[in-house]
Design a protein around this motif. Structure first.
Motif, mmCIF file in Angstrom:
data_model
loop_
_atom_site.group_PDB
_atom_site.id
_atom_site.type_symbol
_atom_site.label_atom_id
_atom_site.label_comp_id
_atom_site.label_asym_id
_atom_site.label_seq_id
_atom_site.Cartn_x
_atom_site.Cartn_y
_atom_site.Cartn_z
ATOM 1 N N HIS A 1 46.472 66.275 66.922
ATOM 2 C CA HIS A 1 46.382 64.899 66.407
ATOM 3 C C HIS A 1 47.458 64.028 67.056
ATOM 4 C CE1 HIS A 1 43.284 65.777 63.463
ATOM 5 N NE2 HIS A 1 43.942 66.876 63.139
ATOM 6 N N ASP A 2 48.695 64.117 66.559
ATOM 7 C CA ASP A 2 49.778 63.326 67.158
ATOM 8 C C ASP A 2 50.210 64.004 68.446
ATOM 9 O OD1 ASP A 2 50.052 61.346 65.217
ATOM 10 O OD2 ASP A 2 51.205 62.686 63.937
ATOM 11 N N CYS A 3 50.370 63.226 69.483
ATOM 12 C CA CYS A 3 50.748 63.814 70.764
ATOM 13 C C CYS A 3 51.498 62.781 71.595
ATOM 14 C CB CYS A 3 49.486 64.283 71.492
ATOM 15 S SG CYS A 3 49.803 64.903 73.139
ATOM 16 N N ILE A 4 52.712 63.095 71.993
ATOM 17 C CA ILE A 4 53.494 62.122 72.763
ATOM 18 C C ILE A 4 52.952 61.987 74.191
ATOM 19 C CG2 ILE A 4 55.604 62.129 71.388
ATOM 20 C CD1 ILE A 4 56.821 64.135 73.284
ATOM 21 N N VAL A 5 52.278 63.023 74.654
ATOM 22 C CA VAL A 5 51.666 62.961 75.988
ATOM 23 C C VAL A 5 50.529 61.936 75.993
ATOM 24 C CG1 VAL A 5 50.224 64.250 77.605
ATOM 25 C CG2 VAL A 5 52.303 65.286 76.718
ATOM 26 N N ARG A 6 49.686 61.997 74.955
ATOM 27 C CA ARG A 6 48.569 61.051 74.859
ATOM 28 C C ARG A 6 49.100 59.616 74.798
ATOM 29 N NH1 ARG A 6 46.281 61.768 69.825
ATOM 30 N NH2 ARG A 6 45.674 63.849 70.443
ATOM 31 N N GLN A 7 50.166 59.448 74.024
ATOM 32 C CA GLN A 7 50.732 58.106 73.879
ATOM 33 C C GLN A 7 51.275 57.592 75.215
ATOM 34 O OE1 GLN A 7 52.496 56.836 70.500
ATOM 35 N NE2 GLN A 7 52.028 58.589 69.248
ATOM 36 N N SER A 8 51.925 58.505 75.961
ATOM 37 C CA SER A 8 52.457 58.097 77.272
ATOM 38 C C SER A 8 51.327 57.723 78.221
ATOM 39 C CB SER A 8 53.286 59.229 77.896
ATOM 40 O OG SER A 8 54.341 59.564 77.052
ATOM 41 N N CYS A 9 50.268 58.539 78.221
ATOM 42 C CA CYS A 9 49.126 58.261 79.106
ATOM 43 C C CYS A 9 48.511 56.916 78.766
ATOM 44 C CB CYS A 9 48.064 59.349 78.975
ATOM 45 S SG CYS A 9 48.512 60.884 79.765
ATOM 46 N N ARG A 10 48.323 56.677 77.486
ATOM 47 C CA ARG A 10 47.666 55.437 77.074
ATOM 48 C C ARG A 10 48.578 54.230 77.269
ATOM 49 N NH1 ARG A 10 42.835 56.705 74.750
ATOM 50 N NH2 ARG A 10 42.497 54.652 73.881
ATOM 51 N N ARG A 11 49.880 54.463 77.234
ATOM 52 C CA ARG A 11 50.821 53.353 77.426
ATOM 53 C C ARG A 11 50.682 52.751 78.821
ATOM 54 N NH1 ARG A 11 53.054 49.633 78.356
ATOM 55 N NH2 ARG A 11 55.008 48.732 77.653
ATOM 56 N N ILE A 12 50.410 53.631 79.815
ATOM 57 C CA ILE A 12 50.306 53.107 81.187
ATOM 58 C C ILE A 12 48.858 53.100 81.698
ATOM 59 C CG2 ILE A 12 52.688 53.778 81.790
ATOM 60 C CD1 ILE A 12 51.212 55.952 83.629
ATOM 61 N N GLY A 13 47.928 53.374 80.805
ATOM 62 C CA GLY A 13 46.518 53.338 81.185
ATOM 63 C C GLY A 13 46.106 54.487 82.082
ATOM 64 N N GLN A 14 46.799 55.616 81.940
ATOM 65 C CA GLN A 14 46.495 56.807 82.747
ATOM 66 C C GLN A 14 45.441 57.652 82.040
ATOM 67 O OE1 GLN A 14 47.400 57.594 85.672
ATOM 68 N NE2 GLN A 14 47.965 59.723 85.932
ATOM 69 N N GLU A 15 44.565 58.245 82.818
ATOM 70 C CA GLU A 15 43.518 59.090 82.263
ATOM 71 C C GLU A 15 44.117 60.325 81.578
ATOM 72 O OE1 GLU A 15 39.847 61.302 84.279
ATOM 73 O OE2 GLU A 15 40.391 59.408 85.235
ATOM 74 N N GLN A 16 43.519 60.752 80.474
ATOM 75 C CA GLN A 16 44.011 61.954 79.784
ATOM 76 C C GLN A 16 43.467 63.217 80.472
ATOM 77 O OE1 GLN A 16 43.210 59.721 75.759
ATOM 78 N NE2 GLN A 16 43.717 61.836 75.315
ATOM 79 N N GLY A 17 44.158 64.320 80.257
ATOM 80 C CA GLY A 17 43.707 65.600 80.820
ATOM 81 C C GLY A 17 44.306 65.884 82.187
ATOM 82 N N GLY A 18 45.164 65.003 82.670
ATOM 83 C CA GLY A 18 45.785 65.186 83.984
ATOM 84 C C GLY A 18 47.066 66.014 83.922
ATOM 85 N N PRO A 19 47.947 65.841 84.916
ATOM 86 C CA PRO A 19 49.152 66.671 84.987
ATOM 87 C C PRO A 19 50.082 66.591 83.761
ATOM 88 C CG PRO A 19 48.876 65.415 86.993
ATOM 89 C CD PRO A 19 47.859 64.921 86.046
ATOM 90 N N LEU A 20 50.129 65.414 83.118
ATOM 91 C CA LEU A 20 51.012 65.317 81.944
ATOM 92 C C LEU A 20 50.471 66.179 80.797
ATOM 93 C CD1 LEU A 20 53.677 63.983 81.263
ATOM 94 C CD2 LEU A 20 52.457 62.009 80.395
ATOM 95 N N CYS A 21 49.155 66.217 80.664
ATOM 96 C CA CYS A 21 48.544 67.079 79.642
ATOM 97 C C CYS A 21 48.759 68.548 79.994
ATOM 98 C CB CYS A 21 47.049 66.792 79.509
ATOM 99 S SG CYS A 21 46.706 65.215 78.754
ATOM 100 N N GLN A 22 48.775 68.837 81.295
ATOM 101 C CA GLN A 22 49.011 70.223 81.730
ATOM 102 C C GLN A 22 50.431 70.666 81.378
ATOM 103 O OE1 GLN A 22 46.805 72.379 82.765
ATOM 104 N NE2 GLN A 22 45.196 70.851 82.724
ATOM 105 N N THR A 23 51.350 69.701 81.346
ATOM 106 C CA THR A 23 52.725 70.031 80.946
ATOM 107 C C THR A 23 52.719 70.515 79.495
ATOM 108 O OG1 THR A 23 53.369 68.130 82.262
ATOM 109 C CG2 THR A 23 55.101 69.148 80.981
ATOM 110 N N LEU A 24 51.983 69.792 78.653
ATOM 111 C CA LEU A 24 51.885 70.189 77.242
ATOM 112 C C LEU A 24 51.218 71.556 77.116
ATOM 113 C CD1 LEU A 24 51.889 69.727 74.132
ATOM 114 C CD2 LEU A 24 49.745 68.524 74.435
#
Lengths: 81, 187
Positions: free
Chosen positions: B129-152
């Protein structure tokens, strides 16, 4: 359980929600989206975001924190709404 | 023009405050608006670093960030109690991720159990549910499921491996604006 309502008048039957939902919650019936398995909805709200007609309404969803929306934007929206 | 800015900046950063060695700041209570600027700055920083990495390294960025996250997960969970039971391990994991990520076990309605044993491996679906990665992606308009999600993913896998002592894998099944579905596999 999450309750999903579709505004049948607004739905244009594009089928985007059907394609996008990984759990097969929606089906197209007579060119209108219908939530056939609402019990499988996990509340990701992808369908909500993708719907071009904004015809979907979800009840009972756990809202996640949305800190990426700035306070300035919120204040502006509150003034408008 | 620049000189006046320098003077202005110098004035802004000059105080007569005496800060002794024993003066440890006991409170952290800046106003919400100041915290917001810092938070958004961090979200943008993370987002743009990952976006640039993806542009430079291409698809290899996913592997790099996954490995980095995994190492971090191992480091963080090193001092936590070891558990062999999957449910206990998930409880421990939710404690580790508290305040950054919230998740719940999930199953489709046609399945009886949350934890499924299959061919010597165990898997469970998790809804984040809550996810700081999702928030970061959406903050800069980056697609989800990319390298930042892989970090999580790597982070969770590293932590789970450390807690259970079993090899793990986390697959992204679906990403959404309000929640993401992931499949945790333990071998």
């Amino acid at each position: 359980m999450i309750e999903i309502r579709v505004d049948e008048e607004a739905c244009n039957g594009c089928g985007l929600c059907v394609k996008d939902c990984p759990m097969g919650v929606f089906e197209l019936k007579s060119s209108v989206s219908s939530p056939v398995h609402p019990e499988n909805c996990m509340g990701c709200l992808s369908c909500h975001e993708i719907c071009p007609a904004q015809a979907l309404e979800h009840r009972g969803v756990v809202p996640c924190r949305r800190m990426y929306v700035s306070m300035k934007v919120c204040r502006m929206l509150n003034r408008v709404i | 023009m620049s000189e006046s800015f320098i003077n202005e900046a110098k004035q802004k950063f000059t105080t007569d405050l005496v800060f002794r060695a024993e003066d440890v700041p006991m409170r952290c209570d800046p106003p919400a608006e100041e915290l917001e600027q810092t938070l958004h700055g961090l979200m943008q920083l993370n987002g743009y670093i990952i976006k640039s990495l993806e542009e430079i390294a291409g698809r290899g960025a996913n592997a790099v960030t996954y490995r980095a996250g995994k190492k971090f997960g191992h480091e963080v969970a090193k001092y936590f109690e070891k558990k062999s039971d999957v449910e206990d391990a998930l409880r421990e994991l939710s404690y580790i991720l508290h305040g950054q990520y919230t998740f719940e076990p999930w199953k489709p309605s046609d399945r009886d159990e949350y934890i499924v044993e299959e061919n010597g491996s165990t898997f469970i679906y998790l809804v984040f549910h809550d996810c700081i990665v999702r928030q970061s992606c959406r903050r800069i308009g980056q697609e989800q499921g990319g390298p930042l999600c892989q970090t999580l993913c790597g982070y969770v896998v590293g932590a789970v491996e450390e807690i259970t002592g079993r090899r793990g894998k986390l697959e992204i099944i679906h990403t959404g604006p309000n929640a993401c579905l992931k499949k945790l596999i333990l071998k």
